[in-house]
Design an enzyme around this catalytic site. Sequence first.
Site: not given
Length: 239
Positions: A15, A38, A205
């Site tokens: 996650g 990233k 979730s």
Amino acid sequence: MGKAIFITGTGTEIGKTVATSFLAFVFQKLGLNTKIFKPIQTGLAEDGVSFADQYWYEKVVGLAQSEGLYYMEPAVSPHLAATLTNTTIDPALIVEKIEQWKRQYDIVLVEGAGGLAVPLIEKEQEFYMTNDLIKECSIPIIIVSLSGLGAIHHTVTTVSYAQQQGIRVLGLIFNQFNAESIIHVNNIETIKKMLDLPVIATLPSLENVTKHTMMALAERWLANNERKQLLREVLSVEV
Ligand SMILES: Nc1ncnc2c1ncn2[C@@H]1O[C@H](COP(=O)(O)OP(=O)(O)O)[C@@H](O)[C@H]1O
Ligand SMILES: [Mg+2]
């Protein structure tokens, strides 16, 4: 000058991308200009052409201000992907990008590949690891963990490894948290008792992960009056 934070985790597929998106929406909501970086991306998205993380940030949650630096197709550890694709990863370039964006943005969220003990570059006798990159960038980290069985061990060992390496841990984010689960609730209480670290957020979730549901999550989190203080005290972010 903006602030950079490295988002790492207790493993892969736990996650980090979701938590990074959540934080980006929190900062955005507060009017802070936020960049997502990233640097090393491996593996393709379901469309078979885009890179998985880039696809997620841009297409799934609509965070267009995300960027990568090294994109490699094989869905394997960065050091192996680099070997397979003849890519030379240059940590100095990653550091340079972060410094550049710190001048342009209020916040730079850097998502790592996998966890801290992930090799990025294979050398003759040793490896250049994610923890080396973090040290070279001189930025603090947030550790993302799952909330279920195994979370205590994974979190405690990751935090211990980070501290051994002299990396500053700002806090923890627990993902896929279920408030109804005695295991999840007890895991977080236990970890809080074992480690003197703030829990920045527990993320549920989501049935559907979209820009809308992620934004709603960030808004709900911010609705608590103590959150801004947490951002100031824990992340040293001016809000
Ligand atoms: N809170 C969540 N709710 C719903 N799905 C999630 C949640 N967190 C992660 N996922 C799903 O789990 C997978 C892995 O999450 P991701 O953030 O990509 O992990 P990592 O970046 O650590 O590899 C993704 O497919 C994502 O859709
Ligand atoms: Mg990811």
